[in-house]
Design a protein around this motif. Structure first.
Motif, PDB file in Angstrom:
ATOM      1  N   GLU A 191       0.908  -1.153  -0.087  1.00 39.62           N
ATOM      2  CA  GLU A 191      -0.070   0.156  -0.125  1.00 39.62           C
ATOM      3  C   GLU A 191       0.897   1.302   0.153  1.00 39.62           C
ATOM      4  OE1 GLU A 191      -2.889  -0.032   3.201  1.00 39.62           O
ATOM      5  OE2 GLU A 191      -3.857  -2.066   2.337  1.00 39.62           O
ATOM      6  N   THR A 192       2.161   1.185   0.807  1.00 35.84           N
ATOM      7  CA  THR A 192       2.778   2.329   0.863  1.00 35.84           C
ATOM      8  C   THR A 192       3.514   2.805  -0.581  1.00 35.84           C
ATOM      9  OG1 THR A 192       3.506   1.961   3.110  1.00 35.84           O
ATOM     10  CG2 THR A 192       5.010   3.321   1.754  1.00 35.84           C
ATOM     11  N   ILE A 193       3.781   1.429  -1.262  1.00 26.63           N
ATOM     12  CA  ILE A 193       4.342   1.780  -2.618  1.00 26.63           C
ATOM     13  C   ILE A 193       3.554   2.046  -3.436  1.00 26.63           C
ATOM     14  CG2 ILE A 193       5.487   0.336  -4.445  1.00 26.63           C
ATOM     15  CD1 ILE A 193       6.707  -1.432  -2.274  1.00 26.63           C
ATOM     16  N   LEU A 194       2.475   1.655  -3.600  1.00 25.98           N
ATOM     17  CA  LEU A 194       1.276   2.056  -4.453  1.00 25.98           C
ATOM     18  C   LEU A 194       0.930   3.512  -4.119  1.00 25.98           C
ATOM     19  CD1 LEU A 194      -1.169  -1.128  -4.311  1.00 25.98           C
ATOM     20  CD2 LEU A 194       0.413  -0.310  -6.479  1.00 25.98           C
ATOM     21  N   ALA A 195       0.973   3.950  -2.889  1.00 26.59           N
ATOM     22  CA  ALA A 195       0.661   5.461  -2.842  1.00 26.59           C
ATOM     23  C   ALA A 195       1.860   6.239  -3.068  1.00 26.59           C
ATOM     24  CB  ALA A 195       0.423   5.500  -1.215  1.00 26.59           C
ATOM     25  N   ASP A 201       2.737  10.033  -9.874  1.00 27.68           N
ATOM     26  CA  ASP A 201       2.232   9.611 -11.169  1.00 27.68           C
ATOM     27  C   ASP A 201       3.072   8.500 -11.957  1.00 27.68           C
ATOM     28  OD1 ASP A 201       0.385   9.749 -13.393  1.00 27.68           O
ATOM     29  OD2 ASP A 201       1.335  11.123 -14.509  1.00 27.68           O
ATOM     30  N   THR A 202       3.715   7.421 -11.110  1.00 21.70           N
ATOM     31  CA  THR A 202       4.729   6.439 -11.383  1.00 21.70           C
ATOM     32  C   THR A 202       3.825   5.164 -11.534  1.00 21.70           C
ATOM     33  OG1 THR A 202       6.271   7.717 -10.565  1.00 21.70           O
ATOM     34  CG2 THR A 202       6.684   5.395 -11.268  1.00 21.70           C
ATOM     35  N   PRO A 203       3.677   4.489 -12.409  1.00 20.65           N
ATOM     36  CA  PRO A 203       3.139   3.056 -12.418  1.00 20.65           C
ATOM     37  C   PRO A 203       3.840   2.072 -11.508  1.00 20.65           C
ATOM     38  CG  PRO A 203       3.886   3.514 -14.551  1.00 20.65           C
ATOM     39  CD  PRO A 203       4.103   4.920 -13.914  1.00 20.65           C
ATOM     40  N   VAL A 204       3.143   1.255 -11.232  1.00 25.19           N
ATOM     41  CA  VAL A 204       3.575   0.095 -10.138  1.00 25.19           C
ATOM     42  C   VAL A 204       3.166  -1.198 -10.763  1.00 25.19           C
ATOM     43  CG1 VAL A 204       4.180  -0.624  -7.761  1.00 25.19           C
ATOM     44  CG2 VAL A 204       3.510   1.785  -8.244  1.00 25.19           C
ATOM     45  N   GLY A 205       4.094  -2.080 -10.900  1.00 24.62           N
ATOM     46  CA  GLY A 205       3.947  -3.477 -11.290  1.00 24.62           C
ATOM     47  C   GLY A 205       4.616  -4.614 -10.139  1.00 24.62           C
ATOM     48  N   THR A 206       4.167  -5.793 -10.672  1.00 26.62           N
ATOM     49  CA  THR A 206       4.535  -7.039  -9.680  1.00 26.62           C
ATOM     50  C   THR A 206       4.620  -7.964 -10.778  1.00 26.62           C
ATOM     51  OG1 THR A 206       4.798  -7.751  -7.637  1.00 26.62           O
ATOM     52  CG2 THR A 206       2.598  -7.499  -8.588  1.00 26.62           C
ATOM     53  N   GLY A 221      -4.309  -3.426  -6.656  1.00 20.40           N
ATOM     54  CA  GLY A 221      -4.277  -2.153  -7.192  1.00 20.40           C
ATOM     55  C   GLY A 221      -2.967  -1.812  -8.142  1.00 20.40           C
ATOM     56  N   PHE A 222      -2.201  -3.074  -8.582  1.00 17.99           N
ATOM     57  CA  PHE A 222      -1.130  -2.875  -9.243  1.00 17.99           C
ATOM     58  C   PHE A 222      -1.458  -2.208 -10.815  1.00 17.99           C
ATOM     59  CE2 PHE A 222       0.833  -5.415  -6.214  1.00 17.99           C
ATOM     60  CZ  PHE A 222       2.069  -4.841  -5.842  1.00 17.99           C
TER      61      PHE A 222
END
Length: 252
Positions: A191-195, A201-206, A221-222
């Motif tokens: 959640e911290t990384i997604l926030a 405005d940086t996309p987050v993947g996994t 929410g990735f």
């Protein structure tokens, strides 16, 4: 263009290739928008990656590669063989993120060395490649530790970082809940990384290694996902077909 789609946060789905046979890369490429080729935990040389890049391109997908570490030489060699982007593991601060950017970008944005390599048609297209490479190649940085989580927003804010990527195995291990992806220590960190991604405005993947983990991470929410790993597909497929054979033989 892939770089625009990634930076815009489109829900891209990629494959992961750790094995060295180009046929596996080509088969994987046919199913995904991009393919991540691994050098950190796979014994793939630069020459091997070059052949895997050709296979991914033949399969109609975009080749990316994970560097062995945050090293200017490792990053440069991957870009020179024609990958369209590099992922750097275990980034824990904005200073480390800037170092990765500098390695991945030509001057004046960075210090990537210039040479006529496969990426520039072995020098035939060097002028045009030099002009466009900084814009058209992407840099992903992995958040895989408690320190990385603590500095996630500062890392994401570094100019030239195109996406964050959560390494679920290493992150859960460093948090003391190895592969316990429902543990609050892991989910709070995500959640911290997604926030941080949303704030900058940086996309987050996994990466989800199984259909079950892909569904779990998508629900968290990735923005984009890597769906499975080549060797895991082989193991799972072999186990499933062997189990079916055993059942059939027992019943006959």
């Amino acid at each position: 263009m892939f770089h625009d789609r990634l930076r815009a946060g489109e829900p891209l789905v990629g494959g992961w290739v750790a094995l060295s046979d180009p046929a596996i890369a080509e088969l994987t490429a046919a199913e995904f928008e991009f393919v991540m080729l691994d050098t950190e935990h796979a014994p793939n040389s630069t020459e091997t990656i070059a052949n895997l890049v050709r296979a991914v391109e033949a399969g109609g997908s975009v080749p990316l590669a994970r560097a062995v570490d945050n090293d200017v030489g490792a990053i440069k060699r991957l870009l020179d063989v024609g990958v369209r982007g590099v992922m750097v593991p275990m980034v824990e601060s904005d200073a480390e993120a800037r170092r990765a950017v500098e390695a991945a970008k030509y001057p004046p944005e960075g210090n990537r060395g210039v040479a006529g390599t496969r990426a520039s048609g072995y020098g035939r297209d060097l002028d045009s490649y030099f002009e466009t490479a900084n814009e058209e190649t992407v840099l992903l940085v992995q958040i895989e530790s408690a320190n990385g989580v603590d500095h996630a927003e500062a890392i994401a804010a570094v100019e030239g970082v195109d996406a964050l990527f959560v390494g679920p195995a290493d992150l859960s291990a460093t948090l003391g809940c190895f592969r316990q992806f429902d543990d609050s220590r892991f989910t709070d960190a995500v959640e911290t990384i997604l926030a941080a991604g949303e704030a900058t405005d940086t996309p987050v993947g996994t990466l989800g290694a199984t259909p079950e983990s892909v569904e779990r991470f998508a629900a968290m929410g990735f923005d984009f996902l890597v769906a499975g790993v080549d060797q895991t597909h082989l193991i799972r497929g072999n186990q499933e077909i062997r189990a079916a054979a055993d059942r059939t033989l027992r019943e006959s």
